[in-house]
Design an enzyme around this catalytic site. Structure first.
Site, PDB file in Angstrom:
ATOM      1  N   GLU A 125    -110.986 -46.138 -66.251  1.00 23.00           N
ATOM      2  CA  GLU A 125    -112.036 -45.144 -65.760  1.00 23.00           C
ATOM      3  C   GLU A 125    -112.201 -45.020 -68.193  1.00 23.00           C
ATOM      4  OE1 GLU A 125    -108.887 -44.378 -64.488  1.00 23.00           O
ATOM      5  OE2 GLU A 125    -108.991 -43.231 -63.435  1.00 23.00           O
ATOM      6  N   HIS A 185    -104.266 -32.225 -61.058  1.00 20.78           N
ATOM      7  CA  HIS A 185    -105.531 -31.441 -59.857  1.00 20.78           C
ATOM      8  C   HIS A 185    -105.957 -31.185 -59.973  1.00 20.78           C
ATOM      9  CE1 HIS A 185    -104.046 -36.204 -58.835  1.00 20.78           C
ATOM     10  NE2 HIS A 185    -104.995 -36.309 -58.084  1.00 20.78           N
TER      11      HIS A 185
END
Lengths: 326, 332
Positions: free
Chosen positions: A63, A132
């Site tokens: 990322e 999440h």
């Protein structure tokens, strides 16, 4: 006016991506599984076949580096759209955002633009548990030098990307993951959205319900339930968290004299706290009672449905808050 | 370690050699003056001196073309100067003046010049590597025959972004020249105390990135190796890494008790001073007389004094401009 068609938020995002890729050869999409997989939320399904691997780039799970590479590619004259699969993973790239994307123009004395667009799925509600289910767009909205968009409708999902691509500065688009299957109306030909203004989604006179993103639907539902009590709530969709359209917030509060802010982030240090402070500082005289906040409970978001529901803003919580207020 | 000195000896002209010496001395004297200005309070914040490492910036940047891009670290005065940012603009930047190369907003750690494709000093260790990968991606996608040179230290090798950037640049065949300035310390932590594998060039090969190790105290070796690497990248389109072995003679920043290294170690490295060593080499070759050196030193001293005058005379950015250029269109 153009043609209004009925579609899903997911298809609207895809239509926006396709249009962007068609309109500008410098636009490309990169991120985890945007290509062969078709996008983790199927927002880019078919685009690899249509535009090829040079412009639809599957990245490794890196990322920090692919967001940084997006910044670098923007510095180098390209028009990257970087997809970070979810805001949860964006924690790994936050350094590139805070220290590079947001600073380069100012720190260089105005020499560099960073015209990168970063899209991220955000929010809870799908029983994905604590790692999440984050809602961190408020963190991003804390950072000067970037813009933060939170499309809550199909039309905004369709038209905000085009507007973001006209910005010479970094723009972050937070798409609430619960919204992708949502149906709604979009204008195929209306062009880029206005990304300077909040929008009243439901006019009312008794209380202002101020919200954005994934909480808009819950807030509109609460407003409908309040009709039975004879309460007409005005629902303001902020749409853009930075720069914040404070004038529209003050205008609705001046009209109704009461405000409840609905924000899925944790209450402490939430974006709702910023809105509340803006109202206190600039709209205090309009208020008949203290501003209220409906935020997530101060817990890691739990897995079981009943606990997850209890942790998040819900229509009944909004209704209760308004009833106590009036 | 490879020494390119022999193979290059016949190619290097006296003029070129003296230019390299001149460039290294410009960096050395600029930084000595900066240290003095720091003690006078004219320069504040962090000031990381490059003294001892000058051969790398000078040798490597001489091997790049004007269209190539440079991404550097917070110890980047030497790179900025070698790239062509004026000493005036660098000194003024360190003073925080509006006539500095970043309008005074960046200071010592954030020197920028868009016109020279000098994409700046990055002060988060490893943070510049992904930027370099992206610049190279932009060049590749636009079909431009350019290289992005990215300087970083041995400390950055411990960051995930080093490994991610190696991988992505190799995976996508991007023309990035990774230039590691291994000065054996990540601030105060010795290489063998922060790396399980201390051979940095070896790590690059794990990502299928070609690499080599070069004596960073030898400006000719640096330049020759960089020219070869640039040629390789232009031919193959693939990234390459050079690990330069070097040493920082001064403290990490301005205040540092240097508890982490011995005086003997520092002195041993100072005996390999890249400027003193090159001076001896040039004298032995018959290319440098006392008068030549005096002329260079006089020129450099005048330039340094001029830079201080320029910085002193520079205006402060008006406070009204504080929020200018946060975004293109100011937030309401």
């Amino acid at each position: 006016m153009g043609t209004k068609i009925q579609t899903t938020y997911r298809e609207a995002v895809k239509a926006a991506l396709r249009e962007a890729l068609q309109n500008d050869p410098k636009v490309f999409l990169m991120g985890e599984d945007v290509g062969r997989y078709g996008g983790p939320y199927a927002c880019s399904k078919g685009l690899l076949e249509e535009f090829g691997p040079e412009r639809i780039r599957d990245t490794p799970l890196s990322e920090s580096t692919f967001v940084g590479a997006g910044i670098g590619a923007a510095l180098g004259g390209m028009r990257p759209i970087v997809e970070v699969m979810t805001v949860n993973f964006s924690l790994l790239s936050l350094d590139q955002v805070v220290n590079n994307a947001a600073t380069l123009r100012h720190m260089s004395g105005g020499q560099f633009s960073v015209p990168v667009v970063v899209r991220l799925a955000t929010g809870a509600g799908r029983q994905l548990a604590a790692q999440h289910s984050h809602t961190l767009e408020g963190w991003y909205a804390h950072i000067p030098g970037i813009k933060v968009l939170t499309p809550a409708t199909v039309d905004d999902a369709r038209r905000m990307l085009g507007a973001a691509l006209l910005e010479p500065d970094p723009v972050f688009i937070f798409e609430h993951a619960m919204l992708y299957p949502m149906e709604g109306e979009m204008d195929e030909t209306a062009g880029p959205a206005d990304i300077t203004r909040a929008v009243v989604r439901r006019p009312g006179r008794d209380v202002s319900l101020i919200t954005y993103g994934g909480s808009l639907g819950k807030t509109l539902q609460a407003a409908e339930e309040l009709v039975a009590d004879g309460i007409e709530a005005e629902v303001l969709d902020l749409r853009v968290l930075r720069p914040l359209d404070v004038d529209s917030i003050l205008a609705t509060v001046a009209k109704t004299h009461r405000a409840v802010i609905i924000d899925e982030s944790w209450r402490t240090g939430s974006f709702a706290a910023e809105i509340s402070a803006q109202i206190m500082e600039r709209g205090f005289d309009h208020l008949d009672c203290p501003v209220q906040r409906i935020c997530s409970e101060e817990v890691p978001i739990p897995y079981p449905k009943h606990l997850e529901d209890a942790a998040l803003p819900q229509p009944y919580k909004i209704v209760d808050a308004v009833r106590r207020m009036i | 370690m490879k020494s390119a000195q022999d193979e290059l000896e016949i190619q290097v002209t006296r003029e070129h050699a003296l230019e390299l010496l001149h460039e290294m001395l410009r960096i050395r004297r600029l930084e000595e003056k900066a240290a003095e200005m720091y003690s006078l309070g004219k320069i504040r914040g962090f000031l990381h001196l490059y003294i001892g490492e000058e051969a790398i910036a000078v040798g490597a940047i001489h091997a790049l073309g004007p269209e190539d891009a440079i991404v550097a670290t917070y110890r980047e005065h030497g790179h900025a100067l070698a790239r062509g940012i004026s000493m005036d603009a660098i000194m003024a930047e360190m003073f925080g003046k509006a006539n500095g190369c970043s309008r005074g907003r960046g200071g010592s750690m954030h020197l920028f010049d868009a016109s020279l494709r000098f994409y700046g000093g990055y002060a988060i260790v490893g943070g510049g590597l992904p930027i370099a990968v992206g610049l190279a991606l932009a060049d590749k996608m636009q079909g431009r025959d350019r290289i992005t040179a990215c300087f970083f230290g041995d400390g950055a090798v411990a960051e995930g972004e080093f490994h991610e950037s190696m991988n992505l640049a190799a995976l996508w065949d991007l023309p990035v020249l990774f230039l590691c300035e291994n000065n054996y310390y990540a601030m105060g932590t010795a290489l063998e105390r922060h790396q399980s594998q201390t051979d940095i060039a070896f790590k690059a090969r794990a990502y299928a990135v070609g690499s080599e190790t070069v004596d960073g105290m030898d400006v000719l070796a640096v330049e020759a190796a960089t020219r070869r690497a640039v040629d390789t990248i232009r031919r193959t389109g693939k990234p390459y890494l050079i690990e330069f072995k070097t040493y920082r003679f001064r403290a990490h920043s301005m205040y540092d008790a240097e508890l982490y290294r011995t005086k003997e170690e520092v002195e041993a490295w100072k005996a390999r001073d890249p400027i003193a060593g090159f001076t001896v080499y040039l004298r032995d070759a018959g290319w440098l007389s006392d008068a030549d050196l005096a002329t260079i030193e006089t020129d450099v001293a005048a330039e340094v004094e001029g830079a201080v005058t320029f910085a002193e005379a520079g205006p402060w950015e008006p406070v009204e401009d504080l929020a200018k250029d946060v975004c293109t269109i100011p937030a309401r």
